[in-house]
Design a protein around this motif. Structure first.
Motif, PDB file in Angstrom:
ATOM      1  N   ARG A  95      -5.249   4.381  -4.488  1.00 15.19           N
ATOM      2  CA  ARG A  95      -4.590   5.484  -5.182  1.00 15.19           C
ATOM      3  C   ARG A  95      -4.629   5.342  -6.705  1.00 15.19           C
ATOM      4  NH1 ARG A  95      -1.230   8.742  -2.472  1.00 15.19           N
ATOM      5  NH2 ARG A  95      -1.524   9.981  -4.370  1.00 15.19           N
ATOM      6  N   ALA A  96      -5.218   4.282  -7.202  1.00 14.28           N
ATOM      7  CA  ALA A  96      -5.291   4.061  -8.647  1.00 14.28           C
ATOM      8  C   ALA A  96      -6.546   4.699  -9.219  1.00 14.28           C
ATOM      9  CB  ALA A  96      -5.278   2.575  -8.952  1.00 14.28           C
ATOM     10  N   ASN A  97      -6.424   5.232 -10.434  1.00 15.29           N
ATOM     11  CA  ASN A  97      -7.590   5.774 -11.138  1.00 15.29           C
ATOM     12  C   ASN A  97      -8.391   4.677 -11.813  1.00 15.29           C
ATOM     13  OD1 ASN A  97      -5.202   7.968 -11.425  1.00 15.29           O
ATOM     14  ND2 ASN A  97      -7.169   8.970 -11.082  1.00 15.29           N
ATOM     15  N   SER A  98      -7.719   3.574 -12.138  1.00 19.58           N
ATOM     16  CA  SER A  98      -8.416   2.394 -12.662  1.00 19.58           C
ATOM     17  C   SER A  98      -7.653   1.147 -12.249  1.00 19.58           C
ATOM     18  CB  SER A  98      -8.556   2.453 -14.189  1.00 19.58           C
ATOM     19  OG  SER A  98      -7.295   2.421 -14.820  1.00 19.58           O
ATOM     20  N   VAL A 140       0.839  -1.197   0.000  1.00 17.02           N
ATOM     21  CA  VAL A 140       0.000   0.000   0.000  1.00 17.02           C
ATOM     22  C   VAL A 140       0.872   1.244   0.000  1.00 17.02           C
ATOM     23  CG1 VAL A 140      -1.724   1.310   1.319  1.00 17.02           C
ATOM     24  CG2 VAL A 140      -1.890  -1.186   1.168  1.00 17.02           C
ATOM     25  N   GLU A 141       1.935   1.228   0.806  1.00 18.26           N
ATOM     26  CA  GLU A 141       2.826   2.387   0.912  1.00 18.26           C
ATOM     27  C   GLU A 141       3.583   2.617  -0.397  1.00 18.26           C
ATOM     28  OE1 GLU A 141       1.646   0.792   4.688  1.00 18.26           O
ATOM     29  OE2 GLU A 141       2.732  -0.181   3.035  1.00 18.26           O
ATOM     30  N   GLN A 142       4.019   1.541  -1.037  1.00 17.98           N
ATOM     31  CA  GLN A 142       4.744   1.684  -2.300  1.00 17.98           C
ATOM     32  C   GLN A 142       3.843   2.229  -3.404  1.00 17.98           C
ATOM     33  OE1 GLN A 142       6.064  -2.374  -2.321  1.00 17.98           O
ATOM     34  NE2 GLN A 142       8.181  -1.828  -1.783  1.00 17.98           N
ATOM     35  N   VAL A 143       2.608   1.740  -3.470  1.00 15.17           N
ATOM     36  CA  VAL A 143       1.660   2.254  -4.464  1.00 15.17           C
ATOM     37  C   VAL A 143       1.401   3.738  -4.212  1.00 15.17           C
ATOM     38  CG1 VAL A 143      -0.707   2.123  -5.321  1.00 15.17           C
ATOM     39  CG2 VAL A 143       0.574   0.011  -4.866  1.00 15.17           C
TER      40      VAL A 143
END
Length: 376
Positions: free
Chosen positions: A189-192, A148-151
């Motif tokens: 944090r992803a848009n898709s 999660v932190e890396q993303v």
């Protein structure tokens, strides 16, 4: 002698639907999915959107097509796209990113698939890329996970330059289970996000692409252009996907445990090089260069005796655990691999010893004799 049934460790795509999935497929009430009239498709998209923490989602026949739809959704022809250089989108999806989307891949290399946020920041700024593609887990790096932190760090680096983030989540469930975090946390944090249902989850086909309502609306247009929005009877596959979500996620950890066990057994085989400690999910990469056998030749020998694996590159082969691989299969596969390597490996070439060569090399050279000459 080959087994009656091969131990197939080529991919988790080797899984087949469960009896419960077949029952659900036969019982599915079908409608026109393209018009939003298929109950199973609608329910599946709603379930996956909720799992990923997104407002909307769209059923797509394959994960490769879902990734391509995302590229078309966020980018215009000629745009740059930042991604890891051995990512599936760039290496295994027939270069659709270039040939169909007309985009310019700008890649960053990371041996473990985890590109550095600083490098992303710099490359996105330089290329003005509107999209960063992440792969979680990373297939060619051996099923490594992005935390999660890396993303979040990678998304921060991209967002500083108005760059969106797409996650190729063909094995995102594996990452979620390995890390012990919800899918929504990895997708936040992803848009898709493209979530595949037909690998470790064992559904026959299908991927769900999730994002905001605006993103999914545009993605639907792009899917129609690719011919993927008119899959009639899509509810058959969606019904199996619903069963997969209910019954398959909790058992993914068994695949990871078996992959680590297989890695530990193979690490003790002379000629095979791997570190069991780097196995994070269900993919085991093995360097076979020291056997003297090219991967293709070794794979052929293994298949003759009932074990199937896949070539990864010029020196490595890949084993992938899945629902159809049990503890006994892991033990037997490791035994067969060890036996084949022992019987067929090529010893390293050594120069024959020459008698007296060592003494000759150690002897001090004699001073050359010079003939005195008179002045000319």
């Amino acid at each position: 002698m080959a087994r009656a049934t091969a131990i197939d460790l080529r991919s988790d795509l080797c899984t087949v639907p469960t009896a419960e999935m077949w029952d659900a497929m036969r019982a599915a009430e079908l409608g026109l999915a393209a018009f939003g009239e298929d109950a199973s498709v609608n329910e599946l998209c709603g379930r996956v959107a909720e799992l990923l923490g997104k407002p909307a989602a769209l059923w797509v026949p394959t994960c490769g097509m879902a990734n391509l739809v995302a590229l078309l959704t966020f980018c215009e022809p000629g745009d740059a796209v930042v991604l890891e250089s051995s990512s599936h989108v760039l290496t295994s999806e027939a270069m659709g990113i270039v040939e169909i989307a007309g985009l310019e891949p700008r890649s960053l290399w990371a041996a473990d698939g985890r590109i550095a946020p600083d490098a992303v920041d710099e490359l996105v700024a330089e290329s003005r890329a509107p999209l960063l593609v992440l792969e979680n887990t990373h297939t060619r790096a051996g099923g490594t996970v992005l935390s999660v932190e890396q993303v979040a760090a990678l998304a921060d680096a991209a967002n500083r330059h108005d760059c969106r983030v797409h996650v190729d989540g063909a094995r995102l469930v594996n990452a979620s289970v390995a890390l012990g975090v919800p899918l929504a946390a990895l997708a936040q944090r992803a848009n898709s996000v493209a979530l595949s249902l037909n690998k470790g989850l064992s559904a026959p086909l299908g991927t769900v692409l999730a994002g905001s309502e605006a993103v999914v609306a545009r993605a639907h247009v792009m899917l129609r252009r690719l011919g993927g929005a008119t899959v009639h009877r899509a509810g058959i596959a969606a019904a199996a996907g619903l069963v997969a979500l209910d019954t398959m996620i909790d058992r993914i950890g068994d695949d990871h445990r078996r992959a680590r066990e297989l890695a530990a057994r193979l690490a003790s085989v002379p000629g095979l090089r791997l570190d069991p400690e780097v196995v994070e999910t269900n993919i085991v990469l093995v360097d076979v260069a020291a056997t003297g056998l090219p991967p293709e030749e070794l794979l052929g020998l293994l298949e003759q005796v009932g074990v199937r694996a896949m070539e990864r590159d010029a020196s490595r082969i890949r084993f992938v655990t899945h629902r159809l691989i049990g503890d006994d299969d892991v033990e037997e596969a490791a035994r067969v691999v060890a036996d084949v390597v022992e019987r067929h490996s090529v010893p390293p070439f050594e120069l024959p010893e020459v008698e007296g060569l060592a003494e000759l090399e150690e002897a001090e050279p004699e001073e050359p004799e010079h003939e005195e000459r008179g002045a000319g």
